[in-house]
Scaffold this active site. Structure first.
Site, PDB file in Angstrom:
ATOM      1  N   HIS A   4       6.924  19.354 -13.336  1.00  0.00           N
ATOM      2  CA  HIS A   4       7.778  18.339 -13.799  1.00  0.00           C
ATOM      3  C   HIS A   4       9.260  17.681 -12.994  1.00  0.00           C
ATOM      4  CE1 HIS A   4       8.999  15.036 -16.822  1.00  0.00           C
ATOM      5  NE2 HIS A   4      10.092  15.767 -17.216  1.00  0.00           N
ATOM      6  N   PHE A  49       5.661  14.927 -21.764  1.00  0.00           N
ATOM      7  CA  PHE A  49       5.097  14.681 -20.481  1.00  0.00           C
ATOM      8  C   PHE A  49       4.245  13.728 -20.450  1.00  0.00           C
ATOM      9  CE2 PHE A  49       6.352  19.197 -20.828  1.00  0.00           C
ATOM     10  CZ  PHE A  49       7.168  19.247 -19.932  1.00  0.00           C
ATOM     11  N   ALA A  50       4.369  12.751 -21.146  1.00  0.00           N
ATOM     12  CA  ALA A  50       3.614  11.437 -21.004  1.00  0.00           C
ATOM     13  C   ALA A  50       4.179  10.382 -20.063  1.00  0.00           C
ATOM     14  CB  ALA A  50       3.476  10.700 -22.476  1.00  0.00           C
ATOM     15  N   ASN A  51       4.033  10.719 -18.691  1.00  0.00           N
ATOM     16  CA  ASN A  51       4.382   9.909 -17.673  1.00  0.00           C
ATOM     17  C   ASN A  51       3.380  10.057 -16.618  1.00  0.00           C
ATOM     18  OD1 ASN A  51       7.437  10.412 -18.588  1.00  0.00           O
ATOM     19  ND2 ASN A  51       7.027  12.280 -18.374  1.00  0.00           N
ATOM     20  N   ASP A 101       7.611   7.980 -20.562  1.00  0.00           N
ATOM     21  CA  ASP A 101       7.665   8.182 -22.023  1.00  0.00           C
ATOM     22  C   ASP A 101       9.288   7.853 -22.071  1.00  0.00           C
ATOM     23  OD1 ASP A 101       9.099  10.509 -21.331  1.00  0.00           O
ATOM     24  OD2 ASP A 101       7.515  12.033 -21.797  1.00  0.00           O
ATOM     25  N   HIS A 123       0.718  -1.118   0.024  1.00  0.00           N
ATOM     26  CA  HIS A 123       0.177  -0.072  -0.035  1.00  0.00           C
ATOM     27  C   HIS A 123       1.033   1.022  -0.157  1.00  0.00           C
ATOM     28  CE1 HIS A 123      -3.353   2.580   1.988  1.00  0.00           C
ATOM     29  NE2 HIS A 123      -3.552   2.690   0.641  1.00  0.00           N
TER      30      HIS A 123
END
Length: 139
Positions: A106, A128-130, A28, A20
């Site tokens: 970021h 920014f595809a994270n 990316d 948990h």
């Protein structure tokens, strides 16, 4: 042979060990990966595998309680943000539990990756595809 959707043994192992609030990062192709964090590199070439395909498979195995994205995605890559949020909405419905979504700058997101159990690198080449996926519990 494993019957489930997720066949990658390294990703399967990381998810099986999550407790948990532990988290993994789905990245990316350009996100820097801290040297002390397990790197699972799926990137073959630009766009392969794409971010959303990997996210879709990972979240079939992982209970997600919270997701963290870079706030820059709101203005620089809103289409990807909308796709990620739509996926998380569907996932929350399937899990029967809400998924909190947080945004941070970021630079802070990159710092948070230092505590990830693993960073999974895709071939995604859009900015920014994270997403940092925080583990929930199934009960």
């Amino acid at each position: 042979m494993k019957k489930g959707v997720l066949l990658n043994s390294n990703i399967s192992s990381v998810i099986a060990k999550l407790g948990h609030t532990d988290h993994i990062t789905l990245a990316d192709a350009g996100l820097p990966i801290p040297s002390q964090v397990e790197r699972i590199d799926l990137a073959v070439t630009q766009g392969l595998p794409d971010f959303m395909s990997v996210l879709s498979v990972i979240t079939q195995e992982m209970q997600v309680e919270k997701a963290i994205l870079a706030e820059e995605i709101n203005t620089i890559n809103p289409e990807m943000k909308n796709r990620i949020l739509a996926h998380l909405d569907l996932l929350a419905q399937m899990q029967g539990k809400p998924i909190d979504v947080e945004f941070c700058d970021h630079e802070n997101l990159k710092k948070i990756t230092h505590d990830s159990k693993a960073v999974i690198r895709t071939g995604e080449c859009s900015p920014f595809a994270n997403v940092i996926l925080c583990s929930g519990v199934t009960f």
